[in-house]
Scaffold this active site. Structure first.
Site, PDB file in Angstrom:
ATOM      1  N   ASP A 160     -64.612  16.739 124.397  1.00 35.85           N
ATOM      2  CA  ASP A 160     -65.281  15.692 125.184  1.00 35.85           C
ATOM      3  C   ASP A 160     -66.724  16.054 125.504  1.00 35.85           C
ATOM      4  OD1 ASP A 160     -63.242  13.695 125.609  1.00 35.85           O
ATOM      5  OD2 ASP A 160     -62.181  15.254 126.727  1.00 35.85           O
ATOM      6  N   ASP A 197     -65.561  22.616 122.063  1.00 34.61           N
ATOM      7  CA  ASP A 197     -65.069  21.669 123.054  1.00 34.61           C
ATOM      8  C   ASP A 197     -65.060  20.279 122.391  1.00 34.61           C
ATOM      9  OD1 ASP A 197     -64.550  20.434 125.627  1.00 34.61           O
ATOM     10  OD2 ASP A 197     -66.668  19.835 125.599  1.00 34.61           O
TER      11      ASP A 197
HETATM   12  C1  XBP Z   1     -62.984  17.077 129.436  1.00 33.79           C
HETATM   13  C2  XBP Z   1     -62.050  16.548 130.422  1.00 33.79           C
HETATM   14  C3  XBP Z   1     -61.014  15.630 129.981  1.00 33.79           C
HETATM   15  C4  XBP Z   1     -61.345  14.201 129.737  1.00 33.79           C
HETATM   16  C5  XBP Z   1     -60.120  13.371 129.932  1.00 33.79           C
HETATM   17  O1  XBP Z   1     -63.398  18.387 129.822  1.00 33.79           O
HETATM   18  O2  XBP Z   1     -62.075  16.904 131.564  1.00 33.79           O
HETATM   19  O3  XBP Z   1     -60.106  15.632 131.020  1.00 33.79           O
HETATM   20  O4  XBP Z   1     -62.385  13.806 130.600  1.00 33.79           O
HETATM   21  O5  XBP Z   1     -59.069  13.765 129.141  1.00 33.79           O
HETATM   22  P1  XBP Z   1     -63.831  19.422 128.709  1.00 33.79           P
HETATM   23  P2  XBP Z   1     -57.563  13.736 129.750  1.00 33.79           P
HETATM   24  O6  XBP Z   1     -64.736  18.691 127.768  1.00 33.79           O
HETATM   25  O7  XBP Z   1     -64.547  20.495 129.460  1.00 33.79           O
HETATM   26  O8  XBP Z   1     -62.606  19.939 128.009  1.00 33.79           O
HETATM   27  O9  XBP Z   1     -57.446  12.493 130.552  1.00 33.79           O
HETATM   28  O10 XBP Z   1     -56.646  13.741 128.567  1.00 33.79           O
HETATM   29  O11 XBP Z   1     -57.380  14.956 130.590  1.00 33.79           O
HETATM   30 MG    MG Z   2     -66.816  18.870 127.471  1.00 38.17          MG
END
Ligand code: XBP
Ligand code: MG
Length: 262
Positions: A26, A24
């Site tokens: 973020d 992953d």
């Molecule tokens: C991460 C997210 C992402 C970011 C924002 O979830 O939900 O949406 O917060 O990015 P995970 P965008 O780590 O579970 O993948 O604005 O480009 O969607």
């Molecule tokens: Mg995440």
């Protein structure tokens, strides 16, 4: 099926082959939420003349909705914004937020989590293939990986733009496995959140969760290993749960990951 590198080392359980690790982005590879995405969302609200601001606490709650545009849409609905208005506003805000985040990435404002560079180097050095499964947008993900982790070579990068189902839906992980042409039996996922964990497990993967400030209190009961950081030599992370008794002493390394698929 590709040949899988045998990355066993002395001490690794007999027969262990770790072909690939799917990360992953973020909250896992990078600390991007509180001082990255959140700031960009708030700037987008301000630039479009809207009164909304997400403080650190509120953002923690909103994070449970994955995908930025869905997060904005859900919040606007909470604020009583009508569906037809949201249909235009949420994509506009999200496009602008993506531009702001790209500028933040270019300015070096997003950093890898401690221990990530070490782990990626180790995996690459042992011939393990690297992939990404994120619900974030292609518009910034590729740029971030190049800017923040330039030494890492991610063979497959699945973003939220290519899948209909966002985590906890397993679609991003299923797509990553398909593109890697690898099997769940020799691949491990690394996540930071409940939603990501559920997605990885639903795809059939073993999953390590490395928590952060926003996710330490998530339900991680199905994780194969939980740490509060990647750790490093002399800087061990806390092992929160180790149901398979990997013997991890607070450093997430190739041997620990490999032991989860043995
Ligand atoms: C991460 C997210 C992402 C970011 C924002 O979830 O939900 O949406 O917060 O990015 P995970 P965008 O780590 O579970 O993948 O604005 O480009 O969607
Ligand atoms: Mg995440």
């Amino acid at each position: 099926m590709r040949d899988r590198p045998d990355i066993r080392q002395p001490g690794d359980p007999e027969g262990t082959r770790l072909a690939a690790v799917v990360f992953d982005v973020d909250g896992t590879l990078v600390d991007s939420e509180r001082d990255g995405h959140r700031v960009a969302f708030n700037q987008a609200f301000a630039d479009l003349g809207l009164p909304y601001r997400w403080d650190e606490h509120v953002y923690g709650r909103l994070l449970r909705v994955t995908g930025g545009q869905r997060r904005i849409d859900g919040y606007l609905a909470e604020q009583g914004v009508a569906a037809d208005k949201r249909e235009r506003l949420a994509p506009d805000l999200h496009r602008h937020k993506t531009d702001i985040l790209r500028a933040m990435v270019a300015d070096g404002m997003i950093e890898p989590r401690p221990g990530v560079v070490r782990l990626l180097d180790e995996l690459a050095g042992r011939g393990c293939r690297l992939a990404v499964a994120t619900t974030g947008s292609r518009g910034w993900v590729d740029q971030l990986l190049e800017r923040v982790l330039p030494q890492a070579s991610f063979e497959v990068v699945v973003t939220g733009d290519e899948v209909a189902g966002r985590k906890p839906d397993p679609e991003a992980y299923v797509a990553a496995l398909e593109r890697l042409a690898t099997s769940v039996a020799d691949t491990v996922a690394v996540e930071d959140s409940h939603e990501g964990l559920v997605a990885a497990k639903a795809a059939g993967l073993a999953c390590v969760v490395v928590t952060n400030g926003y996710t330490a209190d998530h339900d991680l009961s199905t994780a194969d290993l939980v740490l509060d950081g990647f750790g490093g030599p002399g800087r061990p992370a806390r092992v929160v749960a180790d149901p398979h008794r990997t013997g991890c002493i607070g450093v997430l390394d190739v041997g620990v990951l490999a032991s989860l698929i043995s």
